[in-house]
Design a protein around this motif. Structure first.
Motif, PDB file in Angstrom:
ATOM      1  N   THR B  23       0.957  -1.049   0.035  1.00  0.00           N
ATOM      2  CA  THR B  23      -0.120  -0.243   0.092  1.00  0.00           C
ATOM      3  C   THR B  23       0.838   1.154   0.184  1.00  0.00           C
ATOM      4  OG1 THR B  23      -1.900  -1.391   0.977  1.00  0.00           O
ATOM      5  CG2 THR B  23      -1.701   1.325   1.194  1.00  0.00           C
ATOM      6  N   VAL B  24       0.443   2.659  -0.780  1.00  0.00           N
ATOM      7  CA  VAL B  24       1.268   3.303  -1.443  1.00  0.00           C
ATOM      8  C   VAL B  24       0.323   4.068  -0.386  1.00  0.00           C
ATOM      9  CG1 VAL B  24       2.820   5.066  -2.573  1.00  0.00           C
ATOM     10  CG2 VAL B  24       2.212   2.619  -2.983  1.00  0.00           C
ATOM     11  N   SER B  25       1.539   5.240   0.042  1.00  0.00           N
ATOM     12  CA  SER B  25       0.888   6.553   0.454  1.00  0.00           C
ATOM     13  C   SER B  25       1.706   7.699   0.504  1.00  0.00           C
ATOM     14  CB  SER B  25       0.178   6.482   2.624  1.00  0.00           C
ATOM     15  OG  SER B  25       1.718   5.592   3.101  1.00  0.00           O
ATOM     16  N   GLY B  26       1.216   9.310   1.089  1.00  0.00           N
ATOM     17  CA  GLY B  26       2.250  10.043   0.714  1.00  0.00           C
ATOM     18  C   GLY B  26       2.778  10.500  -0.502  1.00  0.00           C
ATOM     19  N   GLY B  27       2.205  10.223  -1.586  1.00  0.00           N
ATOM     20  CA  GLY B  27       2.682   9.946  -2.897  1.00  0.00           C
ATOM     21  C   GLY B  27       1.816   9.564  -4.083  1.00  0.00           C
ATOM     22  N   SER B  28       1.176   9.820  -5.257  1.00  0.00           N
ATOM     23  CA  SER B  28       0.590   8.933  -6.091  1.00  0.00           C
ATOM     24  C   SER B  28       0.769   7.485  -6.565  1.00  0.00           C
ATOM     25  CB  SER B  28      -0.095  10.375  -7.142  1.00  0.00           C
ATOM     26  OG  SER B  28      -0.791   9.798  -8.096  1.00  0.00           O
ATOM     27  N   ILE B  29       0.344   6.681  -6.437  1.00  0.00           N
ATOM     28  CA  ILE B  29       0.540   5.366  -7.157  1.00  0.00           C
ATOM     29  C   ILE B  29       0.788   5.728  -8.726  1.00  0.00           C
ATOM     30  CG2 ILE B  29      -1.224   4.347  -7.154  1.00  0.00           C
ATOM     31  CD1 ILE B  29       0.157   1.733  -6.301  1.00  0.00           C
ATOM     32  N   SER B  30      -0.388   6.676  -9.196  1.00  0.00           N
ATOM     33  CA  SER B  30      -0.411   7.118 -11.190  1.00  0.00           C
ATOM     34  C   SER B  30       0.623   7.709 -11.274  1.00  0.00           C
ATOM     35  CB  SER B  30      -1.937   7.578 -10.998  1.00  0.00           C
ATOM     36  OG  SER B  30      -3.279   6.553 -10.614  1.00  0.00           O
ATOM     37  N   SER B  31       1.141   8.059 -10.616  1.00  0.00           N
ATOM     38  CA  SER B  31       2.923   9.267 -10.779  1.00  0.00           C
ATOM     39  C   SER B  31       3.875   8.277 -11.748  1.00  0.00           C
ATOM     40  CB  SER B  31       3.306   9.501  -9.817  1.00  0.00           C
ATOM     41  OG  SER B  31       4.868  10.112  -9.788  1.00  0.00           O
ATOM     42  N   ASN B  33       6.219   9.582 -12.551  1.00  0.00           N
ATOM     43  CA  ASN B  33       8.194   9.071 -11.852  1.00  0.00           C
ATOM     44  C   ASN B  33       8.658   8.206 -11.575  1.00  0.00           C
ATOM     45  OD1 ASN B  33       8.345  12.327 -12.819  1.00  0.00           O
ATOM     46  ND2 ASN B  33       7.385  12.495 -10.948  1.00  0.00           N
ATOM     47  N   TYR B  34       7.056   6.935 -10.904  1.00  0.00           N
ATOM     48  CA  TYR B  34       7.728   5.790 -10.764  1.00  0.00           C
ATOM     49  C   TYR B  34       7.704   4.366 -11.113  1.00  0.00           C
ATOM     50  CZ  TYR B  34       8.312   8.989  -6.094  1.00  0.00           C
ATOM     51  OH  TYR B  34       8.934   9.266  -5.757  1.00  0.00           O
ATOM     52  N   TYR B  35       8.123   3.375 -10.716  1.00  0.00           N
ATOM     53  CA  TYR B  35       7.884   2.153 -10.732  1.00  0.00           C
ATOM     54  C   TYR B  35       7.461   1.244  -9.967  1.00  0.00           C
ATOM     55  CZ  TYR B  35       8.930   1.927 -15.884  1.00  0.00           C
ATOM     56  OH  TYR B  35       9.406   1.812 -17.304  1.00  0.00           O
ATOM     57  N   TRP B  36       7.031   0.495  -9.712  1.00  0.00           N
ATOM     58  CA  TRP B  36       6.879   0.094  -7.915  1.00  0.00           C
ATOM     59  C   TRP B  36       6.855  -1.506  -8.078  1.00  0.00           C
ATOM     60  CZ3 TRP B  36       5.722   4.139  -4.920  1.00  0.00           C
ATOM     61  CH2 TRP B  36       4.491   4.917  -5.394  1.00  0.00           C
ATOM     62  N   TRP B  49      15.928  -8.915  -6.801  1.00  0.00           N
ATOM     63  CA  TRP B  49      14.695  -8.299  -7.591  1.00  0.00           C
ATOM     64  C   TRP B  49      14.264  -8.600  -7.890  1.00  0.00           C
ATOM     65  CZ3 TRP B  49      13.731  -7.477 -13.254  1.00  0.00           C
ATOM     66  CH2 TRP B  49      13.339  -5.902 -13.342  1.00  0.00           C
ATOM     67  N   ILE B  50      12.670  -8.752  -7.691  1.00  0.00           N
ATOM     68  CA  ILE B  50      11.634  -9.949  -8.318  1.00  0.00           C
ATOM     69  C   ILE B  50      11.116  -9.085  -9.903  1.00  0.00           C
ATOM     70  CG2 ILE B  50       9.388 -10.885  -7.824  1.00  0.00           C
ATOM     71  CD1 ILE B  50      10.443 -10.986  -4.704  1.00  0.00           C
ATOM     72  N   GLY B  51      10.833  -7.800  -9.990  1.00  0.00           N
ATOM     73  CA  GLY B  51       9.673  -7.529 -10.835  1.00  0.00           C
ATOM     74  C   GLY B  51       9.211  -6.043 -10.508  1.00  0.00           C
ATOM     75  N   ARG B  52       8.522  -5.441 -11.563  1.00  0.00           N
ATOM     76  CA  ARG B  52       8.302  -4.264 -11.246  1.00  0.00           C
ATOM     77  C   ARG B  52       7.016  -3.851 -12.177  1.00  0.00           C
ATOM     78  NH1 ARG B  52      12.771  -0.160 -14.492  1.00  0.00           N
ATOM     79  NH2 ARG B  52      12.503  -1.163 -16.109  1.00  0.00           N
ATOM     80  N   ILE B  53       6.435  -2.974 -12.092  1.00  0.00           N
ATOM     81  CA  ILE B  53       5.378  -2.511 -12.493  1.00  0.00           C
ATOM     82  C   ILE B  53       4.966  -1.096 -12.978  1.00  0.00           C
ATOM     83  CG2 ILE B  53       3.416  -2.997 -10.302  1.00  0.00           C
ATOM     84  CD1 ILE B  53       1.604  -4.166 -12.486  1.00  0.00           C
ATOM     85  N   TYR B  54       4.583  -0.681 -13.928  1.00  0.00           N
ATOM     86  CA  TYR B  54       4.664   1.191 -13.802  1.00  0.00           C
ATOM     87  C   TYR B  54       2.776   1.375 -13.831  1.00  0.00           C
ATOM     88  CZ  TYR B  54       5.688   5.410 -16.299  1.00  0.00           C
ATOM     89  OH  TYR B  54       5.758   6.833 -16.385  1.00  0.00           O
ATOM     90  N   THR B  55       2.686   2.281 -14.076  1.00  0.00           N
ATOM     91  CA  THR B  55       1.249   3.194 -13.854  1.00  0.00           C
ATOM     92  C   THR B  55       0.186   2.223 -14.810  1.00  0.00           C
ATOM     93  OG1 THR B  55      -0.042   5.035 -13.217  1.00  0.00           O
ATOM     94  CG2 THR B  55       1.729   4.960 -14.789  1.00  0.00           C
ATOM     95  N   GLU B 100      10.885   2.656  -7.493  1.00  0.00           N
ATOM     96  CA  GLU B 100      12.258   2.903  -8.036  1.00  0.00           C
ATOM     97  C   GLU B 100      11.905   4.340  -9.106  1.00  0.00           C
ATOM     98  OE1 GLU B 100      12.124  -0.410 -10.647  1.00  0.00           O
ATOM     99  OE2 GLU B 100      13.825   0.903 -11.611  1.00  0.00           O
ATOM    100  N   ASP B 101      12.377   5.126  -8.596  1.00  0.00           N
ATOM    101  CA  ASP B 101      12.367   6.640  -8.934  1.00  0.00           C
ATOM    102  C   ASP B 101      13.440   7.152 -10.871  1.00  0.00           C
ATOM    103  OD1 ASP B 101      12.479   9.415  -7.649  1.00  0.00           O
ATOM    104  OD2 ASP B 101      12.624   9.017  -9.894  1.00  0.00           O
ATOM    105  N   ARG B 102      12.291   6.875 -11.363  1.00  0.00           N
ATOM    106  CA  ARG B 102      13.146   7.141 -12.897  1.00  0.00           C
ATOM    107  C   ARG B 102      14.046   8.305 -13.266  1.00  0.00           C
ATOM    108  NH1 ARG B 102       8.164   7.692 -17.352  1.00  0.00           N
ATOM    109  NH2 ARG B 102      10.015   6.518 -18.256  1.00  0.00           N
TER     110      ARG B 102
END
Lengths: 107, 123
Positions: B23-31, B33-36, B49-55, B100-102
């Motif tokens: 669960t993400v707080s303090g910022g937008s998961i739809s940003s 700027n980030y991968y998750w 590292w297992i993997g990542r997802i983008y918005t 993960e900041d792009r």
């Protein structure tokens, strides 16, 4: 996958020492190398990104440099709170890979 | 910086599916700027590292786990999730979610991490 090899492990040092940790990449990763600090029971914390850029809030005694595929994390004067494990991570190509870690322990 | 919190069962039986949510707080998961990302760490070992997802729902997985991993995102709940199928004892680890900041000076870096959740695979 790009292999990241750290040395030494572990590293024994005293407060006030200048400490150097090395990370070698298995191929060129240009300057795409990050460093993290991890304390027992805690998540890793970003210290340095892109080889030498200090993350906000990280003390200036931490610095990073590179020579070819060899990367170095330097702590200019080791403080008590710096005893921890340090990981490098390449951010050149996925899958992102980490070094095996260097534990900085009390000499 | 965003804050992240992992949740899910701490014990999974062999051959079953490991399911975790972040669960993400303090910022937008739809940003944009980030991968998750999901990262794991077996006891006294290194980070994987297992993997990542983008918005937009696009994913990248570690080839070593790709056949067993699914990462999904629910922006309305501000959550992203990990499923790992057919688990064995080798999957016992601390599991972290991370942003993960792009834009780390032209590269990517893991800026924020959850506190981690220990998952044990045992019957």
């Amino acid at each position: 996958d790009i292999q990241m090899t750290q040395s030494p492990s572990p590293l024994s040092a005293s407060v006030g020492d200048r400490v150097t940790i090395t990370c070698r990449a298995s191929q060129s990763i240009y300057r795409y190398l990050n460093w993290y600090q991890q304390k027992p029971g805690k998540a890793p914390k970003l210290l340095i990104y892109a080889t030498s850029s200090l993350q906000s809030g990280v003390p200036s005694r931490f610095s990073g440099s590179a020579s070819g595929t060899d990367f170095t994390l330097t702590i200019s004067s080791l403080q008590p709170e710096d005893f921890a494990t340090y990981f490098c991570q390449q951010s050149y190509s996925t899958p992102w890979t980490f070094g095996q870690g260097t534990k900085v322990e009390v000499k | 910086q965003v804050q992240l919190q992992e949740s899910g069962p701490g014990l999974v039986k062999p051959s079953q599916t490991l399911s975790l949510t972040c669960t993400v707080s303090g910022g937008s998961i739809s940003s944009g700027n980030y991968y998750w990302s999901w990262i794991r760490q077996p006891a006294a070992k290194g980070l994987e590292w297992i993997g990542r997802i983008y918005t937009d729902g696009s994913t990248n997985y570690n080839p070593s786990l790709k056949s067993r991993v699914t990462i999904s995102i629910d922006t309305s709940k501000r959550q992203f999730s990990l499923k790992l199928t057919s688990v064995t004892a080798a999957d016992t680890a601390m599991y972290y979610c991370a942003s993960e900041d792009r834009y780390c000076n032209a590269t990517h870096c893991f800026v924020s991490w959850g506190e981690g959740t220990l998952v044990t695979v045992s019957s």
